[in-house]
Design an enzyme around this catalytic site. Structure first.
Site, PDB file in Angstrom:
ATOM      1  N   ARG A  33     -40.475   2.072 -20.016  1.00 41.34           N
ATOM      2  CA  ARG A  33     -39.296   1.644 -20.777  1.00 41.34           C
ATOM      3  C   ARG A  33     -39.446   2.018 -22.245  1.00 41.34           C
ATOM      4  O   ARG A  33     -38.466   2.381 -22.913  1.00 41.34           O
ATOM      5  CB  ARG A  33     -39.123   0.131 -20.620  1.00 41.34           C
ATOM      6  CG  ARG A  33     -37.952  -0.460 -21.390  1.00 41.34           C
ATOM      7  CD  ARG A  33     -37.654  -1.868 -20.927  1.00 41.34           C
ATOM      8  NE  ARG A  33     -38.823  -2.717 -20.996  1.00 41.34           N
ATOM      9  CZ  ARG A  33     -38.892  -3.846 -21.701  1.00 41.34           C
ATOM     10  NH1 ARG A  33     -37.860  -4.229 -22.409  1.00 41.34           N
ATOM     11  NH2 ARG A  33     -39.975  -4.588 -21.690  1.00 41.34           N
ATOM     12  N   ASP A  80     -20.782  -4.948 -24.957  1.00 39.65           N
ATOM     13  CA  ASP A  80     -22.135  -4.934 -24.404  1.00 39.65           C
ATOM     14  C   ASP A  80     -22.063  -4.944 -22.881  1.00 39.65           C
ATOM     15  O   ASP A  80     -21.357  -5.777 -22.293  1.00 39.65           O
ATOM     16  CB  ASP A  80     -22.870  -6.181 -24.909  1.00 39.65           C
ATOM     17  CG  ASP A  80     -24.345  -6.201 -24.549  1.00 39.65           C
ATOM     18  OD1 ASP A  80     -24.874  -5.142 -24.152  1.00 39.65           O
ATOM     19  OD2 ASP A  80     -24.964  -7.267 -24.661  1.00 39.65           O
ATOM     20  N   ASN A 100     -30.421 -10.528 -13.644  1.00 42.26           N
ATOM     21  CA  ASN A 100     -29.015 -10.894 -13.519  1.00 42.26           C
ATOM     22  C   ASN A 100     -28.814 -12.391 -13.734  1.00 42.26           C
ATOM     23  O   ASN A 100     -29.773 -13.153 -13.906  1.00 42.26           O
ATOM     24  CB  ASN A 100     -28.449 -10.424 -12.173  1.00 42.26           C
ATOM     25  CG  ASN A 100     -29.089 -11.127 -10.973  1.00 42.26           C
ATOM     26  OD1 ASN A 100     -29.984 -11.955 -11.102  1.00 42.26           O
ATOM     27  ND2 ASN A 100     -28.600 -10.787  -9.783  1.00 42.26           N
ATOM     28  N   GLU A 106     -24.797  -0.920 -25.764  1.00 41.21           N
ATOM     29  CA  GLU A 106     -24.174  -1.842 -26.723  1.00 41.21           C
ATOM     30  C   GLU A 106     -23.692  -1.074 -27.941  1.00 41.21           C
ATOM     31  O   GLU A 106     -24.396  -0.199 -28.450  1.00 41.21           O
ATOM     32  CB  GLU A 106     -25.208  -2.897 -27.122  1.00 41.21           C
ATOM     33  CG  GLU A 106     -24.756  -3.917 -28.124  1.00 41.21           C
ATOM     34  CD  GLU A 106     -25.904  -4.826 -28.548  1.00 41.21           C
ATOM     35  OE1 GLU A 106     -25.660  -5.734 -29.358  1.00 41.21           O
ATOM     36  OE2 GLU A 106     -27.054  -4.624 -28.076  1.00 41.21           O
TER      37      GLU A 106
END
Length: 258
Positions: free
Chosen positions: A37, A82, A120, A179
């Site tokens: 990441r 976003d 989530n 975003e």
């Protein structure tokens, strides 16, 4: 007996383990980083800057001004938008049967020190949070489903996201891969328009934009609209998940609600 010869610069040695060539170790670290990441986020900045340069150049060629309205403009309208649970949402597009399950994205589904990159709202209802270590997340939610990173899919979705924003206006300020801030002032009558009518127009524009994002990317977006970027961002927090909130007036009520 003579002492064993020390390992040379071309090898790494661990207790009770076979020697590993340093070149192999370097290659492993390079491959690990390229699939991490951290690498994705570090390269994203350069990619989005190139994307924004293209958007602004096309706008200039068409005679459009991508600048934001001055902060003191009476009817300035900024939208903060976003994408909800971006990494997880992208992964769930291929596995929609998991939508009602608690789902997270991390580099390992079992390593206790693996960090939750995205989860989530089902997972969040158990107390799981972004940045939490896997061991803690598993204690809170033993049924947590963990998906691997899909960096190519994130990159493609991000590019499509910014393309959809640029279809509305070139006045965009990128924040991250999922975003951004968008200035809608010029689309809502300009800086001297009636404030209430301008905000109503902006709400319609953003509602349509969020619908296009859902239809094109199969992702949900939340948005906040206000006179300033700060208030717009606060409004987005109130709008999540998959909603939008408009702050009218000075925004005192919105700030008080945080």
């Amino acid at each position: 007996a003579p002492a064993p010869a020390p390992a040379g610069p071309g090898a790494l040695r661990g207790t009770g383990a076979a020697r590993v060539p340093a070149s192999d170790s370097v290659e492993f670290l390079q491959q690990y980083y390229e699939k991490s990441r951290l690498h994705y986020l570090s390269t994203w900045g350069a990619e989005v800057r190139a994307t924004m340069r293209g958007i602004h150049a096309a706008a200039a060629a068409a005679g459009q001004r991508p600048a934001f309205a001055p902060p003191d403009a009476p009817t300035r309208i900024v939208c903060h938008i976003d994408l909800d649970c971006f990494f997880v949402a992208v992964g769930l597009r291929r596995q929609p049967h998991l939508a009602a399950s608690p789902v997270a994205v991390a580099h390992s589904h079992s390593a206790g020190s693996s960090e939750i990159a995205s989860c989530n709202y089902v997972a969040r209802s158990f107390g799981v949070k972004n940045g939490m270590f896997m061991a803690a997340a598993r204690r809170l939610c033993p049924a947590l489903v963990v998906l691997p990173y899909e960096f190519d899919a994130y990159r493609e979705a991000s590019q499509q996201f910014y393309a959809l924003l640029s279809d509305v206006t070139p006045a965009i300020r990128a924040v991250s891969c999922d975003e951004a801030y968008v200035d809608l002032t010029s689309l809502c009558g300009g800086p001297t328009a009636d404030a209430d009518a301008a905000m109503t127009r902006a709400e319609t524009i953003v509602r349509d934009l969020r619908a296009r994002i859902a239809a094109t990317l199969h992702l949900h977006a939340s948005a906040g609209l206000a006179r300033s970027m700060l208030l717009a961002r606060i409004a987005t927090r109130q709008a999540k998940p998959n909603g939008q909130v408009a702050v009218r007036g000075d925004g005192a009520a919105a700030v008080a609600a945080v």
